[in-house]
Design a protein around this motif. Structure first.
Motif, PDB file in Angstrom:
ATOM      1  N   LYS A 162       0.952  -1.329  -0.050  1.00  0.00           N
ATOM      2  CA  LYS A 162      -0.097  -0.009  -0.107  1.00  0.00           C
ATOM      3  C   LYS A 162       1.043   1.501   0.113  1.00  0.00           C
ATOM      4  O   LYS A 162       0.699   2.131  -0.711  1.00  0.00           O
ATOM      5  CB  LYS A 162      -0.930   0.158   1.033  1.00  0.00           C
ATOM      6  N   ALA A 163       1.897   1.188   0.715  1.00  0.00           N
ATOM      7  CA  ALA A 163       3.046   2.359   0.954  1.00  0.00           C
ATOM      8  C   ALA A 163       3.478   2.736  -0.397  1.00  0.00           C
ATOM      9  O   ALA A 163       3.556   3.629  -0.930  1.00  0.00           O
ATOM     10  CB  ALA A 163       3.776   2.151   2.126  1.00  0.00           C
ATOM     11  N   ALA A 164       4.008   1.753  -1.216  1.00  0.00           N
ATOM     12  CA  ALA A 164       4.705   1.712  -2.565  1.00  0.00           C
ATOM     13  C   ALA A 164       3.622   2.239  -3.441  1.00  0.00           C
ATOM     14  O   ALA A 164       4.195   3.031  -4.391  1.00  0.00           O
ATOM     15  CB  ALA A 164       5.129   0.332  -2.876  1.00  0.00           C
ATOM     16  N   LYS A 165       2.252   1.979  -3.297  1.00  0.00           N
ATOM     17  CA  LYS A 165       1.339   2.271  -4.336  1.00  0.00           C
ATOM     18  C   LYS A 165       0.789   3.782  -3.896  1.00  0.00           C
ATOM     19  O   LYS A 165      -0.079   4.325  -4.765  1.00  0.00           O
ATOM     20  CB  LYS A 165       0.387   1.524  -4.702  1.00  0.00           C
ATOM     21  N   HIS A 166       1.070   4.291  -2.763  1.00  0.00           N
ATOM     22  CA  HIS A 166       0.464   5.428  -2.278  1.00  0.00           C
ATOM     23  C   HIS A 166       0.580   6.749  -3.322  1.00  0.00           C
ATOM     24  O   HIS A 166      -0.480   7.373  -3.390  1.00  0.00           O
ATOM     25  CB  HIS A 166       0.903   5.783  -0.679  1.00  0.00           C
ATOM     26  N   SER A 167       1.728   6.909  -3.872  1.00  0.00           N
ATOM     27  CA  SER A 167       1.852   8.054  -4.668  1.00  0.00           C
ATOM     28  C   SER A 167       2.697   7.522  -5.904  1.00  0.00           C
ATOM     29  O   SER A 167       2.963   8.415  -6.748  1.00  0.00           O
ATOM     30  CB  SER A 167       2.640   9.146  -3.855  1.00  0.00           C
ATOM     31  N   GLU A 168       3.482   6.384  -5.684  1.00  0.00           N
ATOM     32  CA  GLU A 168       4.186   5.777  -6.932  1.00  0.00           C
ATOM     33  C   GLU A 168       5.255   6.903  -7.392  1.00  0.00           C
ATOM     34  O   GLU A 168       5.351   6.985  -8.554  1.00  0.00           O
ATOM     35  CB  GLU A 168       3.338   5.497  -8.060  1.00  0.00           C
ATOM     36  N   ASN A 169       6.092   7.232  -6.493  1.00  0.00           N
ATOM     37  CA  ASN A 169       7.215   8.217  -6.785  1.00  0.00           C
ATOM     38  C   ASN A 169       8.496   7.666  -6.744  1.00  0.00           C
ATOM     39  O   ASN A 169       8.600   6.460  -6.247  1.00  0.00           O
ATOM     40  CB  ASN A 169       7.235   9.545  -5.935  1.00  0.00           C
ATOM     41  N   ASN A 170       9.437   8.177  -7.064  1.00  0.00           N
ATOM     42  CA  ASN A 170      10.864   7.582  -7.302  1.00  0.00           C
ATOM     43  C   ASN A 170      11.504   7.503  -5.769  1.00  0.00           C
ATOM     44  O   ASN A 170      12.599   7.024  -5.695  1.00  0.00           O
ATOM     45  CB  ASN A 170      11.993   8.447  -8.154  1.00  0.00           C
ATOM     46  N   PHE A 171      11.099   8.308  -4.897  1.00  0.00           N
ATOM     47  CA  PHE A 171      11.454   8.048  -3.407  1.00  0.00           C
ATOM     48  C   PHE A 171      11.159   6.975  -2.476  1.00  0.00           C
ATOM     49  O   PHE A 171      11.657   5.926  -2.146  1.00  0.00           O
ATOM     50  CB  PHE A 171      11.515   9.597  -2.697  1.00  0.00           C
ATOM     51  N   ARG A 201      14.109  -2.790 -10.613  1.00  0.00           N
ATOM     52  CA  ARG A 201      15.097  -2.517 -11.547  1.00  0.00           C
ATOM     53  C   ARG A 201      14.618  -1.857 -12.873  1.00  0.00           C
ATOM     54  O   ARG A 201      15.003  -1.030 -13.565  1.00  0.00           O
ATOM     55  CB  ARG A 201      15.616  -3.982 -12.010  1.00  0.00           C
ATOM     56  N   ASP A 202      13.299  -2.345 -13.179  1.00  0.00           N
ATOM     57  CA  ASP A 202      12.649  -1.794 -14.387  1.00  0.00           C
ATOM     58  C   ASP A 202      12.045  -0.280 -14.475  1.00  0.00           C
ATOM     59  O   ASP A 202      12.273   0.247 -15.430  1.00  0.00           O
ATOM     60  CB  ASP A 202      11.518  -2.841 -15.082  1.00  0.00           C
ATOM     61  N   ASN A 203      11.664  -0.113 -13.409  1.00  0.00           N
ATOM     62  CA  ASN A 203      10.863   1.119 -13.060  1.00  0.00           C
ATOM     63  C   ASN A 203      11.475   2.147 -12.455  1.00  0.00           C
ATOM     64  O   ASN A 203      11.089   3.388 -12.386  1.00  0.00           O
ATOM     65  CB  ASN A 203       9.326   0.971 -12.776  1.00  0.00           C
ATOM     66  N   TYR A 204      12.346   1.840 -11.467  1.00  0.00           N
ATOM     67  CA  TYR A 204      12.929   2.719 -10.554  1.00  0.00           C
ATOM     68  C   TYR A 204      14.451   2.570 -10.469  1.00  0.00           C
ATOM     69  O   TYR A 204      15.174   2.485  -9.492  1.00  0.00           O
ATOM     70  CB  TYR A 204      12.527   2.602  -8.890  1.00  0.00           C
ATOM     71  N   PRO A 205      14.979   2.352 -11.758  1.00  0.00           N
ATOM     72  CA  PRO A 205      16.498   2.058 -11.633  1.00  0.00           C
ATOM     73  C   PRO A 205      17.507   3.206 -11.324  1.00  0.00           C
ATOM     74  O   PRO A 205      18.662   3.141 -10.809  1.00  0.00           O
ATOM     75  CB  PRO A 205      16.739   2.133 -13.260  1.00  0.00           C
ATOM     76  N   ASN A 206      17.022   4.378 -11.049  1.00  0.00           N
ATOM     77  CA  ASN A 206      17.774   5.815 -10.467  1.00  0.00           C
ATOM     78  C   ASN A 206      17.580   5.916  -9.065  1.00  0.00           C
ATOM     79  O   ASN A 206      18.453   6.718  -8.763  1.00  0.00           O
ATOM     80  CB  ASN A 206      17.461   7.092 -11.332  1.00  0.00           C
ATOM     81  N   SER A 207      16.740   5.150  -8.492  1.00  0.00           N
ATOM     82  CA  SER A 207      16.433   5.232  -6.952  1.00  0.00           C
ATOM     83  C   SER A 207      17.681   4.646  -6.368  1.00  0.00           C
ATOM     84  O   SER A 207      18.562   3.926  -7.083  1.00  0.00           O
ATOM     85  CB  SER A 207      15.244   4.568  -6.602  1.00  0.00           C
ATOM     86  N   ALA A 208      17.610   4.976  -4.873  1.00  0.00           N
ATOM     87  CA  ALA A 208      18.977   4.363  -4.321  1.00  0.00           C
ATOM     88  C   ALA A 208      18.866   2.907  -4.467  1.00  0.00           C
ATOM     89  O   ALA A 208      19.720   1.953  -4.498  1.00  0.00           O
ATOM     90  CB  ALA A 208      18.905   4.874  -2.959  1.00  0.00           C
ATOM     91  N   GLU A 209      17.700   2.062  -4.123  1.00  0.00           N
ATOM     92  CA  GLU A 209      17.319   0.845  -4.090  1.00  0.00           C
ATOM     93  C   GLU A 209      17.542   0.332  -5.580  1.00  0.00           C
ATOM     94  O   GLU A 209      18.089  -0.643  -5.687  1.00  0.00           O
ATOM     95  CB  GLU A 209      15.997   0.666  -3.803  1.00  0.00           C
ATOM     96  N   GLY A 210      17.237   1.007  -6.567  1.00  0.00           N
ATOM     97  CA  GLY A 210      17.400   0.365  -7.945  1.00  0.00           C
ATOM     98  C   GLY A 210      18.983   0.444  -8.400  1.00  0.00           C
ATOM     99  O   GLY A 210      19.239  -0.538  -9.056  1.00  0.00           O
TER     100      GLY A 210
END
Length: 225
Positions: A162-171, A201-210
């Protein structure tokens, strides 16, 4: 083109007015009662909005000290108040339904998380309704953390997602997708974990996690069934 009969038109208009006048006369009590009800509803709504605004402004002037206590890790003072100032508990109780009251509930949840009182954290975080794309996501994600700490990993995953989908931002999204993946690992569901890691990997590659996700993918691929 047919010639317009002016006398007939006048008669028709007069008849319509007469019917309307009769309807108003016969139904005057109901119509005026309905109008009065609408006026009362609109007036009540506007009065409530004004009350909510003034209540929120009042709460906003009171919360700053509790926020200061929170920032300096004086959690008991932040919760209960101190030095003559109100804490989040009183503000949340007295100003419920306002934006500041919601924020106080959020702070209470985070305070109890830091104190290790996870059920209390859940109780308060579930009461707050925050639209902010970051704080709202953190509130849901913190509920997930609390459930995991209480041993209810499946419920924790639900709130991470739910948290991941709350706003779907790169952070916030990749943070809670990774948390959900790690929780699935804990349950031995490597396929679900791999889905989430691949999504990062596919949708947030530039995030710290990606930027660090390949090691999680490699591990999940080696253990999936």
């Amino acid at each position: 083109m047919a010639e317009i009969n002016k006398e007939e038109t006048i008669v028709n208009i007069q008849g319509a007015y007469a019917k309307a006048d009769n309807f108003l006369h016969n139904n005057k009590k109901g119509i005026y009662g309905g109008i009065a009800a609408v006026v009362l509803l609109v007036g009540g709504f506007l009065g409530y909005k004004y009350y909510q605004t003034t209540q929120n402004d009042e709460a906003a002037e009171l919360i700053w000290k509790a926020e200061y206590f929170f920032e300096v890790d004086s959690l008991d003072k932040a919760i209960n108040g101190g030095e003559g100032y109100l804490g989040f508990q009183t503000i949340a109780s007295n100003y419920g339904g306002t934006k500041t009251g919601n924020l106080a509930e959020y702070y209470l949840g985070i305070c109890y998380m830091q104190k290790g009182e996870f059920q209390a954290a859940i109780d308060h975080l579930e009461k707050c309704d925050l639209d902010d794309e970051v704080v709202g996501a953190i509130a849901k994600g913190s509920i997930g953390d609390a459930y995991v700490e209480l041993g209810n990993t499946q419920e924790g995953i639900k709130f991470f997602e739910k948290a991941a989908k709350h706003s779907e931002n790169n952070f916030t999204s990749p943070i809670y997708m990774l948390k959900a993946g790690l929780a699935y690992e804990k349950l031995g569901d490597w396929n679900k974990a791999l889905e989430l890691y691949s999504d990062i990997r596919d949708n947030y590659p530039n995030s710290a996690e990606g930027r660090d996700i390949e090691k999680y993918i490699a591990k999940a691929e080696s253990l999936k069934k």
